[in-house]
Scaffold this motif. Sequence first.
Motif, PDB file in Angstrom:
ATOM      1  N   PHE A  22       0.847  -1.196   0.000  1.00 54.73           N
ATOM      2  CA  PHE A  22       0.000   0.000   0.000  1.00 54.73           C
ATOM      3  C   PHE A  22       0.884   1.249   0.000  1.00 54.73           C
ATOM      4  O   PHE A  22       0.639   2.209  -0.729  1.00 54.73           O
ATOM      5  CB  PHE A  22      -0.915   0.020   1.234  1.00 54.73           C
ATOM      6  N   LYS A  23       1.919   1.209   0.838  1.00 59.44           N
ATOM      7  CA  LYS A  23       2.787   2.384   0.961  1.00 59.44           C
ATOM      8  C   LYS A  23       3.588   2.609  -0.323  1.00 59.44           C
ATOM      9  O   LYS A  23       3.755   3.737  -0.770  1.00 59.44           O
ATOM     10  CB  LYS A  23       3.723   2.224   2.157  1.00 59.44           C
ATOM     11  N   LYS A  24       4.034   1.513  -0.896  1.00 54.25           N
ATOM     12  CA  LYS A  24       4.832   1.616  -2.131  1.00 54.25           C
ATOM     13  C   LYS A  24       4.021   2.238  -3.268  1.00 54.25           C
ATOM     14  O   LYS A  24       4.533   2.975  -4.108  1.00 54.25           O
ATOM     15  CB  LYS A  24       5.298   0.208  -2.532  1.00 54.25           C
ATOM     16  N   SER A  25       2.706   1.931  -3.282  1.00 54.15           N
ATOM     17  CA  SER A  25       1.881   2.413  -4.398  1.00 54.15           C
ATOM     18  C   SER A  25       1.465   3.873  -4.221  1.00 54.15           C
ATOM     19  O   SER A  25       0.982   4.496  -5.148  1.00 54.15           O
ATOM     20  CB  SER A  25       0.614   1.553  -4.524  1.00 54.15           C
ATOM     21  N   GLU A  26       1.677   4.420  -3.019  1.00 51.25           N
ATOM     22  CA  GLU A  26       1.024   5.676  -2.661  1.00 51.25           C
ATOM     23  C   GLU A  26       1.934   6.901  -2.780  1.00 51.25           C
ATOM     24  O   GLU A  26       3.128   6.844  -2.491  1.00 51.25           O
ATOM     25  CB  GLU A  26       0.547   5.539  -1.201  1.00 51.25           C
ATOM     26  N   ASP A  27       1.315   7.998  -3.196  1.00 45.54           N
ATOM     27  CA  ASP A  27       1.994   9.295  -3.119  1.00 45.54           C
ATOM     28  C   ASP A  27       1.124  10.189  -2.241  1.00 45.54           C
ATOM     29  O   ASP A  27       0.265  10.919  -2.727  1.00 45.54           O
ATOM     30  CB  ASP A  27       2.165   9.889  -4.524  1.00 45.54           C
ATOM     31  N   PHE A  28       1.342  10.075  -0.944  1.00 46.68           N
ATOM     32  CA  PHE A  28       0.472  10.759   0.016  1.00 46.68           C
ATOM     33  C   PHE A  28       0.858  12.231   0.118  1.00 46.68           C
ATOM     34  O   PHE A  28       2.042  12.567   0.224  1.00 46.68           O
ATOM     35  CB  PHE A  28       0.602  10.067   1.386  1.00 46.68           C
ATOM     36  N   PHE A  47       1.934   4.710   8.146  1.00 44.09           N
ATOM     37  CA  PHE A  47       0.896   4.058   7.339  1.00 44.09           C
ATOM     38  C   PHE A  47       0.844   4.560   5.893  1.00 44.09           C
ATOM     39  O   PHE A  47       0.047   4.058   5.104  1.00 44.09           O
ATOM     40  CB  PHE A  47      -0.476   4.259   7.985  1.00 44.09           C
ATOM     41  N   HIS A  48       1.614   5.552   5.553  1.00 46.95           N
ATOM     42  CA  HIS A  48       1.508   6.143   4.216  1.00 46.95           C
ATOM     43  C   HIS A  48       2.869   6.210   3.534  1.00 46.95           C
ATOM     44  O   HIS A  48       3.897   6.302   4.206  1.00 46.95           O
ATOM     45  CB  HIS A  48       0.876   7.535   4.300  1.00 46.95           C
ATOM     46  N   GLY A  49       2.793   6.177   2.199  1.00 47.50           N
ATOM     47  CA  GLY A  49       4.014   6.244   1.416  1.00 47.50           C
ATOM     48  C   GLY A  49       4.041   7.508   0.579  1.00 47.50           C
ATOM     49  O   GLY A  49       3.010   8.147   0.364  1.00 47.50           O
ATOM     50  N   SER A  50       5.210   7.857   0.079  1.00 45.73           N
ATOM     51  CA  SER A  50       5.269   9.001  -0.835  1.00 45.73           C
ATOM     52  C   SER A  50       6.101   8.619  -2.048  1.00 45.73           C
ATOM     53  O   SER A  50       6.930   7.714  -1.985  1.00 45.73           O
ATOM     54  CB  SER A  50       5.860  10.230  -0.144  1.00 45.73           C
ATOM     55  N   GLY A  51       5.798   9.276  -3.156  1.00 49.55           N
ATOM     56  CA  GLY A  51       6.550   9.024  -4.388  1.00 49.55           C
ATOM     57  C   GLY A  51       6.012   7.869  -5.208  1.00 49.55           C
ATOM     58  O   GLY A  51       6.538   7.555  -6.280  1.00 49.55           O
TER      59      GLY A  51
END
Length: 263
Positions: free
Chosen positions: A123-129, A136-140
């Motif tokens: 989830f974090k890998k897919s996310e650009d928060f 709980f959150h990823g960026s990029g």
Amino acid sequence: MENFDYIILGAGSAGCVLANRLSANPNHKVLLIEAGSKDTNPWIHIPGGYFKTMLNPKTDWCFQTEREKYCDNREMVYPRGKTLGGSSSINGMLYIRGQSNDFNYWRQLGNVGWSWEDVLPYFKKSEDFQFGENEFHGSGGPLAVQEIRGTFKVCDLFMDAAEEFGHKRTDDFNNGDNEGMGYFPFTVRNGLRCSTAVGYLNPVKKRKNLKVVTNAHVKNIEFDNKKADKVNYWIGKNVISVKANKEVILSSGTIVLLRYWSR
Ligand SMILES: Cc1cc2nc3c(=O)[nH]c(=O)nc-3n(C[C@H](O)[C@H](O)[C@H](O)COP(=O)(O)OP(=O)(O)OC[C@H]3O[C@@H](n4cnc5c(N)ncnc54)[C@H](O)[C@@H]3O)c2cc1C
């Protein structure tokens, strides 16, 4: 007959992600087949535009359910996206992950790799928060996730009232515990929808080892013994046949085969 290593049926939420990840290896030759058109309709990209794309046969399959006994015998409209990005191009853009307990239950049933702890890194890998990386959150990542820009007095008053009745608030629906009230985050970047076509496909669609065909309705899959190895799809009235050296991937449960009349 053209040969590919992987043939992905449906360029929807899952199909675009698969096309991105599989074609990241230059040794894989990948074909992505989509029944709908390119996502050029501007209403796809304007967040409020789903009122123009839902129930529009150019972007929606416009399914209807069977009559439902427990809903007064009514048929329900059942929208499903029919364009690059699939339903992620016409959906409500709410970014809400599943409940951690559900993932953990699946793991307990024997599904290795599906516990909350296992899936959270993806989830974090897919996310650009919007507010950057945290527990709980990823960026990029390819999928932009942003908070709503404004608040609504009526919603705030409703939540105040519910709180007085003992319901809890949450400022993050994506930490594994979905219970609570708050404003949902959206898969939006700079005021525009971030479908999987935008997030995952656009950045890689010029890869030489990835071919994307649109307005191409998969008719059927052929098997060599028990191995799926050939796909036939319609472009207009012509049937094109392609061969898979490695895998044929049905990217979604909503792949509709053999429905020529529904195109
Ligand atoms: C109106 C609406 C609102 C929603 N709101 C939200 C929300 O706010 N938040 C949320 O998380 N989820 C929401 N969802 C659900 C979410 O969008 C879907 O669960 C998700 O997109 C499904 O992904 P998928 O890859 O399984 O299928 P899809 O994204 O539907 O992709 C399937 C693709 O396969 C293509 N296809 C089908 N048959 C063939 C064929 N024979 N040949 C070639 N291509 C074919 C389709 O055209 C489509 O592009 C909503 C869905 C809809 C329809």
